[in-house]
Motif scaffolding. Structure first.
Motif, short mmCIF file in Angstrom:
data_model
loop_
_atom_site.label_atom_id
_atom_site.label_comp_id
_atom_site.label_asym_id
_atom_site.label_seq_id
_atom_site.Cartn_x
_atom_site.Cartn_y
_atom_site.Cartn_z
N CYS A 125 -0.48 -7.35 6.01
CA CYS A 125 -0.96 -7.12 4.66
C CYS A 125 0.14 -6.46 3.82
O CYS A 125 0.77 -5.50 4.25
CB CYS A 125 -2.19 -6.22 4.70
N CYS A 128 -1.73 -2.61 2.55
CA CYS A 128 -1.93 -1.48 3.45
C CYS A 128 -1.12 -1.59 4.73
O CYS A 128 -1.07 -0.64 5.52
CB CYS A 128 -3.42 -1.33 3.79
N CYS A 139 -6.50 -9.56 2.67
CA CYS A 139 -6.77 -8.48 3.62
C CYS A 139 -8.23 -8.05 3.45
O CYS A 139 -8.67 -7.74 2.34
CB CYS A 139 -5.84 -7.32 3.34
N CYS A 142 -8.16 -4.07 2.14
CA CYS A 142 -7.74 -3.66 0.79
C CYS A 142 -7.64 -4.82 -0.21
O CYS A 142 -7.41 -4.60 -1.38
CB CYS A 142 -6.41 -2.91 0.86
ZN LIG Z 1 -4.62 -4.39 3.38
#
Ligand SMILES: [Zn+2]
Length: 152
Positions: A125, A128, A139, A142
Motif C-alpha cells: 500500500c 500505510c 488498500c 486506508c
Molecule cells: Zn493502506
C-alpha cells in the motif's frame, strides 16, 4: 477454444480443445517450437488478429493493473485475442494472467511436471505501507492504491 502464448509452444502444451493464437507468436519461436507452431497451424489451429479497439481496451486495463510496462505487443494482442474469442488464455506469464483476470478472461496455466506454481508477488500500500499477497484495487485499511513489490 484455448489461446496459446509462446511459452505454450516452447513447453509443448497439449490440449484436446480447439486452439488459436496470433501471428506475432510465430516470430518469437525457434527450431522445434516453430515447427510445432507450423504443424498445429497445418492441422487447424486458428490464427486470430484482434481489432485495434480491443487492443486499446487491453492496454487500458493493463495500465490500471500496473502491468502495462511488463507486457510486450505480443502479450497484449494475445490477451485481446482471448478476449474477442471468449476463450481461455494459456500462459505462465504473471502480468498477462493479472490483466486477463481484470477482464474476466479465463486463464490456464501451463502445467510443468514437478514444478508447482509459485506466486511470490507482494503488493504494498502506497499510503500505510501494509503488504498483501494478492492484488486489490484499494488498500482495505486506508483506501490508498497498491503497487507490486518484488519479494526480498
Ligand atoms: Zn493502506
Amino acid at each position: 477454444m484455448y489461446v496459446l502464448d509462446s511459452s505454450a509452444f516452447i513447453n509443448e502444451y497439449h490440449t484436446d480443445e480447439q486452439i488459436a493464437t496470433i501471428p506475432l507468436v510465430r516470430d518469437e519461436l525457434e527450431d522445434e517450437a516453430a515447427y510445432r507452431f507450423d504443424a498445429l497451424e497445418g492441422s487447424g489451429m486458428h490464427l486470430h488478429i484482434p481489432e485495434d479497439n480491443t487492443v486499446e481496451r487491453i492496454e487500458r486495463a493493463a495500465s490500471e493493473t500496473g502491468d502495462l510496462a511488463e507486457l510486450s505487443e505480443t502479450d497484449i494482442r494475445l490477451i485481446a485475442a482471448a478476449f474477442e474469442l471468449d476463450s481461455r488464455l494459456v500462459t505462465d506469464d504473471y502480468a498477462m494472467q493479472n490483466v486477463a483476470e481484470k477482464l474476466d478472461v479465463a486463464v490456464e496455466v501451463i502445467a510443468r511436471e514437478g514444478i508447482s506454481e509459485q506466486r511470490d508477488w507482494l503488493f504494498q500500500c502506497a499510503g500505510c505501507g501494509r503488504e498483501f499477497d494478492e492484488n486489490r484495487d484499494r488498500c482495505p485499511i486506508c483506501g490508498s492504491s497498491l503497487s507490486r513489490k518484488n519479494p526480498a
